[in-house]
Design an enzyme around this catalytic site. Structure first.
Site, PDB file in Angstrom:
ATOM      1  N   GLU A 135      38.230   7.599  13.861  1.00 48.36           N
ATOM      2  CA  GLU A 135      39.481   8.338  14.032  1.00 48.36           C
ATOM      3  C   GLU A 135      40.058   8.655  12.655  1.00 48.36           C
ATOM      4  OE1 GLU A 135      44.002   8.636  14.745  1.00 48.36           O
ATOM      5  OE2 GLU A 135      42.961   7.066  13.644  1.00 48.36           O
ATOM      6  N   ASP A 145      40.436   2.990  14.300  1.00 44.40           N
ATOM      7  CA  ASP A 145      41.685   3.611  13.865  1.00 44.40           C
ATOM      8  C   ASP A 145      41.691   3.770  12.341  1.00 44.40           C
ATOM      9  OD1 ASP A 145      44.528   4.245  14.865  1.00 44.40           O
ATOM     10  OD2 ASP A 145      44.930   2.863  13.199  1.00 44.40           O
TER      11      ASP A 145
END
Lengths: 644, 644
Positions: A403, A374
């Site tokens: 990401e 993330d």
């Protein structure tokens, strides 16, 4: 040491050359370089490569694939995972030069006595380094070259052919060899390039055991990787309410990204989801369904994370003594404490970085080999370069998906320093020219040497473009694009139900975002496009051409609502025609490069539509196509010659 | 050492980074880099540079010129010739970040007590490293930031403005600074970029004294560099006859490139041309005419060259004991012995390379600072890298022009390893799209960082394209293209007389090539285009825009026979419209980018034709143009706003 030969532009490579380029186990890897020297002498070159943990070098001869650009190439096939070293060697090919001169002069009727003597001396020189019985053959050949009873043409004929080519191969003198700088290549397993991802929030399914119940459905759709949003304990301090409201109401579950609470942190499981036995059962069940599990790694803490008390030195401190929550003034994210990756003391930095690395190692030990990371762009590049190398040194089969939806140089750098795959801008590329240009950039530019795109039509954060309040046809078309433009793609659960309600006009979030609440879905709904997804994944698995990245080629069609591209792998030829207009049927005449597709120009060939089972008989380069999105959003055509 | 900040893609640079990029004395040099770090912190960066023989670093602040691509830039201006080092420094700009946070929070009506304290501490930290009286001011400012009698907005106002910006400039903590790898840049004098060359064979003018007689004519045409083909003694062995016939007839003078005879070699003057006194007189006269002399350096020997006997080890030997003449089998060049730049013994190599370098040093000592190097691509790159660095270390004002018409990577590499300028493919680029694409490549691609094109419409070896049996209009149009597309160009004498007779249909040589015989020309001919050449050179000298390389921009016109391009330097705006059809008038409507040209969109502006003195009043982006080649082959338009 002076280089006699120029060896430049070795590829694949990363822009700085400081990090390895990327390759895939047991798949052909084409190595190219610009190689030349002054004058007319002939050259030879080879790729030498080895796994960095081995002293055994492999070799592959290079050939000049574009003489006008001095471009040489060879294809190798890595046979083990991990870091490899590549060195290119080039040398003055004295033997070929002598033979070439001999032939040219013989053809022109010129004297060649001196050239025959040159050849004899070259053969004798090679004989010195060669063992019997080859030595005997070489010495006899040298003798024959000087045997003036035979004609010059006869003597030349005696050195032409595979036997002498093999004996004389390689540089005649070591000082003729120029070596390139060493280049490194990282070899991943094939799932690093080819895979279909499915994302879900475990808490919406009753936890880890509930996820096990979902596996048949997900595996039946043909997905390869099941990716779970964070499964860790979450904080209660400053917990967000539904639809990202600042105040949680009683019963609100908060964001799964506010990681850490009294029950533990990044190496613990939220008690509502289950325990480590449940996790082991899930890993096992995922494998039994032919899939792999991917975990979400978000290196940030809720104010209730154990590290906040155990290691306050790992956080940012404000002058009033408080720990700084995340801010992008005037926006505040009080439920998140970012980690300070550069604390004051170097030993604190080292301890923090090791603790972060150990999160990966912990879950690897529990059977996880794939991580969706993330917001990696909010952590230092230097950290990722170090951390990924540390993890992959022990576990070369581990896959990291970045990401990062941020500026292009930052996304490319994350790939360069080690991320296996990257989220992309595909989610926002909707017009034909955007899709063509962006796919060219990620699949065919220099970036493809080290960056592998993963196309997501939606994520839990992003509902965009034609999917916003969009019809089923838009969901199908965007799915076909993601699944066939590139070999790796993913969807966030609910896509199969065409969930399309945005939070607001100004925001890409979903209404009732699953980030802040538990969702219940009726996957048995008659409106589900799961059968369509299943079909496309089946086609992907059947066609090697759809499993590679850089083999895409766009073809012309005079209709801006039709996107036409082919993918070819050996004998497998797939042509995709997508209608990006979700509302209307679109038709056009294609302009195909038949040579590229390996199809005949003077005979019919078959275009078999894998989506409908229809077979079209085409002839020539300009077939007519029509795509009615209310029937199918695309043709996925298997092109093949008719058997004679 | 871990880098906190990424500093990539520093430009200008050479492809390998092993050789310096190129810049020009006292001209703006834009340095760019991709610079970023994780998160939202603000950054600052600067270019630090120094001449490599100095310890004095210059500094220039960089600014983010494209935030979406993290592209930073600064313009510096080198003040001395030679090798320079460039290092980019970037750091977390704590002070700007604090001010930005303060402002954003104040604007949103949020509490800022903690931010004001952060600001106070930053100011105090800077005060520690600062001498009085600045220290006093800083400490007072820190105090004021904590003075809660005043409002937060007032306290913020106290740290905004140039005084505090200056005091707080630069990194607050040394560990915040990341440094790039050092990059090198070679600084040439301006003639390396901008100049008009004129080539002649001295023997056609009665030798060096005869050349002196030509100087007024050549200088009047506006040329900057007079380039002489080789002036050395030539061989008689295997001398070529007229029109490159294999047998010289009595009286034939042979090729000037068959260098070396009983009278000497590369450091001697052919006795028919004069002696060193004549040479000194010529150098002197050239300078008095405001020009420079360029010599031709062809590192090859006739069989009669002194080196053949003095240093047989510097040549290639065949098995029969003979020295190898130049061959490209079946073609033979018996009047030329190539040098063997890699003899068996390393000391022989070193002696040969030093002897070759010493040829340059010899003529530099005689007042020559410009060399046109014949066929450099037939000598090793390693030799040129070494030789040019050796010569320029002592003589940084020396210019090397590479005469390599070979494959693009080889031409680029010669520039990379040190050649100041390069001949180009311009000679064969004749269609509009070819001229546009090629000029973009040499003037605007990454190559312009280190490679400087010199456009020649003809050379003594090359009569090509529309000039072959071509009309005067073709000669004028090709001249305008060469002289205005790029800042350096040259012509071979006879161009002004539109000499257009090719040797054969299969050959680019001139009929009665001056390489093999003495030519007599009537420069007073009424057909001479010398007045036109003079005019164009005058325009070049008047317009700074025509003196730069990378400022070219092509504009659209819907006529494939019209080439339209602008060059802008500060306030100087030149727009060139060339008709490449030598036979017919061509007309069209332009599509100008007025913002790029700095012209108004809503008022008339002037297009003053420097070739004819006509003034056009244009308004808007789409003026109509017509070019009749029998009047002028082009418009060279000076665009200017009308005085208000």
């Amino acid at each position: 040491m002076l280089d006699r030969i120029v060896i430049d532009d070795v590829r694949p490579r990363t822009p700085t050359g400081r990090y390895p380029a990327k390759a895939v186990l047991a798949e052909p890897l084409t190595v190219t370089a610009t190689i030349f020297k002054e004058g007319h002498d002939m050259l030879a070159a080879r790729v030498c490569w080895r796994p960095c943990d081995s002293k055994q070098w492999g070799e592959a001869a290079m050939t000049a694939v574009n003489q006008g650009l001095d471009l040489w190439a060879s294809t190798i096939e890595p046979t083990q995972l991990g870091l490899h070293e590549i060195v290119i060697e080039a040398w003055y090919d004295e033997w070929s030069t002598i033979k070439h001169k001999l032939k040219a002069k013989l053809d022109a009727g010129q004297e060649v006595d001196v050239e025959l003597e040159e050849a004899a001396r070259a053969v004798e020189r090679r004989a010195q380094d060669t063992g019997a019985p080859q030595k005997k053959h070489l010495l006899a050949t040298a003798q024959a070259l000087r045997d003036d009873v035979t004609t010059a043409a006869e003597r030349y004929a005696g050195i032409v052919g595979p036997t002498m080519d093999a004996l004389m191969a390689g540089p005649l003198r070591p000082e003729y060899v120029t070596r390139s700088e060493p280049h490194t290549v990282w070899v991943d397993r094939s799932r690093a390039v080819f895979g279909a991802w499915y994302e879900l929030f475990p808490r919406s399914y009753g936890g880890l055991r509930g996820v096990i119940d979902q596996l048949p459905r997900i595996a039946d759709m043909g997905f390869d990787i099941l990716y779970l949003t964070p499964i860790h304990p979450t904080g209660t301090t400053a917990r967000k309410g539904r639809n990202n409201t600042p105040q949680a109401m009683p019963g609100d579950v908060g964001s799964v990204y506010a990681i850490g609470g009294p029950e533990g942190g990044h190496t613990d499981i939220h008690p509502d989801l289950g325990d480590f036995d449940d996790f082991a059962a899930l890993v096992d069940a995922v494998h039994r369904h032919g899939m792999e599990l991917a975990l979400d790694n978000a290196l940030q803490c809720s104010p209730d994370h154990p590290w906040v008390h155990e290691h306050p030195e790992w956080f940012h401190h404000r002058p009033d003594g408080s720990i700084a929550y995340a801010e992008n003034p005037p926006k505040k994210y009080q439920d998140i404490y970012p980690l300070n990756f550069w604390p004051e003391l170097d030993e604190d930095r080292q301890a923090l970085w090791e603790a972060c690395r150990d999160i990966f190692l912990f879950w690897i030990d529990k059977g996880v080999k794939v991580f969706r990371v993330d917001n990696p762009h909010t952590k230092p590049m230097a950290f990722w370069a170090w951390c990924i190398a540390e993890v992959q040194a022990e576990h070369p089969d581990v896959i990291f998906l970045s990401e990062a939806f941020t500026r292009p140089p930052v996304m490319a750098k994350l790939a360069e320093v080690g991320f296996t795959q990257s989220y992309t801008y595909f989610t926002w590329r909707t017009a034909k020219i955007e899709l063509e240009e962006y796919t060219e950039e990620v699949a065919r530019s220099y970036k493809a040497d080290f960056m592998r795109p993963n196309f997501w039509p939606n994520t839990h954060d992003i509902l965009s473009g034609p999917l916003r309040n969009g019809p089923v046809t838009a969901f199908k078309a965007r799915f076909v694009l993601a699944a066939t433009l590139v070999p790796s793609y993913g969807i966030y659960s609910g896509y199969e139900l065409c969930e399309n309600e945005p939070m607001s006009d100004a925001n890409e979030d979903y209404m009732h975002s699953e980030k802040y609440e538990i969702k219940h879905r009726d996957f048995d709904s008659a409106a589900s496009i799961a059968p369509f997804i299943t079909l496309v994944n089946t086609i992907r698995n059947r066609h090697p051409a759809l499993q590679r990245l850089s083999n895409i080629k766009f073809h012309r069609v005079d209709n801006d609502q039709l996107l036409v591209y082919s993918k070819v792998a050996d004998d497998d030829v797939v042509l995709v025609v997508v209608n990006i207009d979700p509302l209307n049927a679109q038709a056009g005449v294609l302009y195909l490069d038949l040579a590229e597709l390996g199809m005949p120009w003077d005979q019919p060939y078959e275009a078999y539509d894998e989506l409908t089972g229809q077979s079209f008989h085409w002839q020539g380069a300009s077939p007519y196509v029509r795509v009615n999105p209310w029937q199918q959003p695309a043709h996925i055509l298997h092109l093949r010659r008719f058997e004679v």
